[in-house]
Design an enzyme around this catalytic site. Structure first.
Site, PDB file in Angstrom:
ATOM      1  N   ASP A  81     -10.554   9.802   1.154  1.00 57.49           N
ATOM      2  CA  ASP A  81     -10.114   8.788   0.198  1.00 57.49           C
ATOM      3  C   ASP A  81     -10.439   9.231  -1.231  1.00 57.49           C
ATOM      4  OD1 ASP A  81      -9.048   6.269  -0.514  1.00 57.49           O
ATOM      5  OD2 ASP A  81     -11.044   5.365  -0.550  1.00 57.49           O
ATOM      6  N   HIS A  82      -9.516   8.961  -2.156  1.00 59.79           N
ATOM      7  CA  HIS A  82      -9.724   9.179  -3.597  1.00 59.79           C
ATOM      8  C   HIS A  82     -10.421  10.508  -3.899  1.00 59.79           C
ATOM      9  CE1 HIS A  82      -8.217   5.491  -5.369  1.00 59.79           C
ATOM     10  NE2 HIS A  82      -8.779   4.808  -4.382  1.00 59.79           N
ATOM     11  N   GLU A 133      -1.168   8.602  -5.553  1.00 57.84           N
ATOM     12  CA  GLU A 133      -1.129   7.341  -6.301  1.00 57.84           C
ATOM     13  C   GLU A 133      -0.500   7.552  -7.671  1.00 57.84           C
ATOM     14  OE1 GLU A 133      -4.275   3.874  -7.846  1.00 57.84           O
ATOM     15  OE2 GLU A 133      -4.995   5.578  -6.678  1.00 57.84           O
ATOM     16  N   HIS A 178     -10.141  -2.694  -7.266  1.00 58.64           N
ATOM     17  CA  HIS A 178     -11.211  -2.188  -6.418  1.00 58.64           C
ATOM     18  C   HIS A 178     -12.397  -3.138  -6.560  1.00 58.64           C
ATOM     19  CE1 HIS A 178      -9.386   2.058  -6.623  1.00 58.64           C
ATOM     20  NE2 HIS A 178      -9.319   1.659  -5.371  1.00 58.64           N
ATOM     21  N   HIS A 206      -4.428  -0.514  -2.060  1.00 57.09           N
ATOM     22  CA  HIS A 206      -5.855  -0.371  -2.308  1.00 57.09           C
ATOM     23  C   HIS A 206      -6.382  -1.707  -2.818  1.00 57.09           C
ATOM     24  CE1 HIS A 206      -6.444   4.214  -2.381  1.00 57.09           C
ATOM     25  NE2 HIS A 206      -5.244   3.976  -1.890  1.00 57.09           N
ATOM     26  N   GLY A 208      -8.167  -4.256  -0.716  1.00 59.32           N
ATOM     27  CA  GLY A 208      -7.959  -5.349   0.228  1.00 59.32           C
ATOM     28  C   GLY A 208      -9.002  -6.443   0.119  1.00 59.32           C
ATOM     29  N   SER A 209     -10.208  -6.099  -0.310  1.00 64.58           N
ATOM     30  CA  SER A 209     -11.286  -7.088  -0.395  1.00 64.58           C
ATOM     31  C   SER A 209     -10.944  -8.186  -1.396  1.00 64.58           C
ATOM     32  CB  SER A 209     -12.600  -6.407  -0.805  1.00 64.58           C
ATOM     33  OG  SER A 209     -13.051  -5.523   0.187  1.00 64.58           O
TER      34      SER A 209
END
Length: 278
Positions: A81-82, A133, A178, A206, A208-209
């Site tokens: 990721d990232h 992205e 984020h 990106h 989701g929280s």
């Protein structure tokens, strides 16, 4: 079983559900994600961010993830990721990651295309799929991600970016953050709909929280096939530590309890993303 991430996402796009990509960085986070995948009979993606490389032995973690996933009866992917550095991506590919994300969002479009195309060629030669992205996410509360400027994805630029780089799935910036939102979320579903109408690859959300359930459900209808979750899982573990009085417990029992708390949160997301009403 570890499978290529593209396989999972193509199937999700076809059937209109999304796959949870949980950020993992130790035994308990990986075990929790796979346990929930097994229980819910849904694939999941284990995502290790480049930012954890200083504290996580990447080769050792990959071996651990492969061993855990080998016992699973549902597809599991291992995703970088990232990542900002080419060497991090090569390192992940060499030790068995099934997909990588090159994040060139800090660059202007032309330079982002140039760097991403190079990484895509490297990944594809190794049989690994690639995420990239354009646009970027701002950082909310409780996040350990780098700060982005919140630039939204331009649909026409997305078309050009995909055509010129050959990426397999695209992170679309539509107003999520984020971490946890500070104030009311301002998420642009009409923008997502336009992007989805113009591109023909799986889209990634990106942040989701903290994103409202109805936004998640709607975004899946418009091409979102992978949703990243980190902060809410971390908060559940930290909250448990803050509010539990430890006396003579052994560390092994504490970490087992932390894993159980994370599984509760992960289960909520996997069920929501499965979109089983369809």
């Amino acid at each position: 079983m570890i499978v290529n991430t593209k396989e999972i996402l193509v199937e999700a796009r076809k059937k209109k559900y999304a796959v949870a990509a949980f950020n993992v960085f130790n035994l308990e986070t990986a075990q929790a994600a796979v346990a929930v995948a097994e229980k819910e009979k849904q694939p999941v993606i284990l995502a290790l961010g480049e930012r954890y490389f200083p504290t996580v032995d990447v080769e050792g973690f990959s071996a651990l993830a492969h061993a855990i996933a080998a016992k699973a009866k549902v597809p599991i992917a291992l995703h970088l990721d990232h990542a900002y550095e080419k060497q991090s991506i090569i390192r992940a590919i060499r030790c068995g990651f099934s997909s990588v994300m090159y994040d060139g969002s800090r660059f202007e479009l032309e330079e982002n295309i140039r760097h991403t195309k190079e990484i895509a060629e490297i990944a594809h030669m190794a049989g690994v799929s690639i995420e990239a992205e354009i646009g970027s996410l701002a950082r909310g509360s409780y996040s350990d991600e780098e700060e982005g400027d919140g630039t939204l994805t331009d649909p026409d630029e997305a078309v050009r970016f995909i055509e010129e780089t050959g990426v397999d799935f695209l992170a679309a910036a539509i107003g999520t953050v984020h971490g946890m939102y500070q104030g009311e979320p301002n998420i642009q579903i009409p923008l997502l709909k336009e992007i989805n109408e113009k591109v023909n690859i799986p889209l990634v959300l990106h942040g989701g929280s903290g994103t409202p359930n109805e936004i998640i459900t709607e975004s899946i209808q418009f091409g979102i096939c992978k949703i990243n979750v980190n902060t809410e899982v971390s908060m559940a573990a930290v909250n448990y530590l803050h509010h539990t009085e430890f006396k003579e417990q052994h560390l092994s029992s504490i970490t087992a309890d932390i894993q159980a708390e994370m599984e509760k949160v992960m289960t909520k997301f996997v069920r929501l993303f499965a979109n089983r009403s369809n």
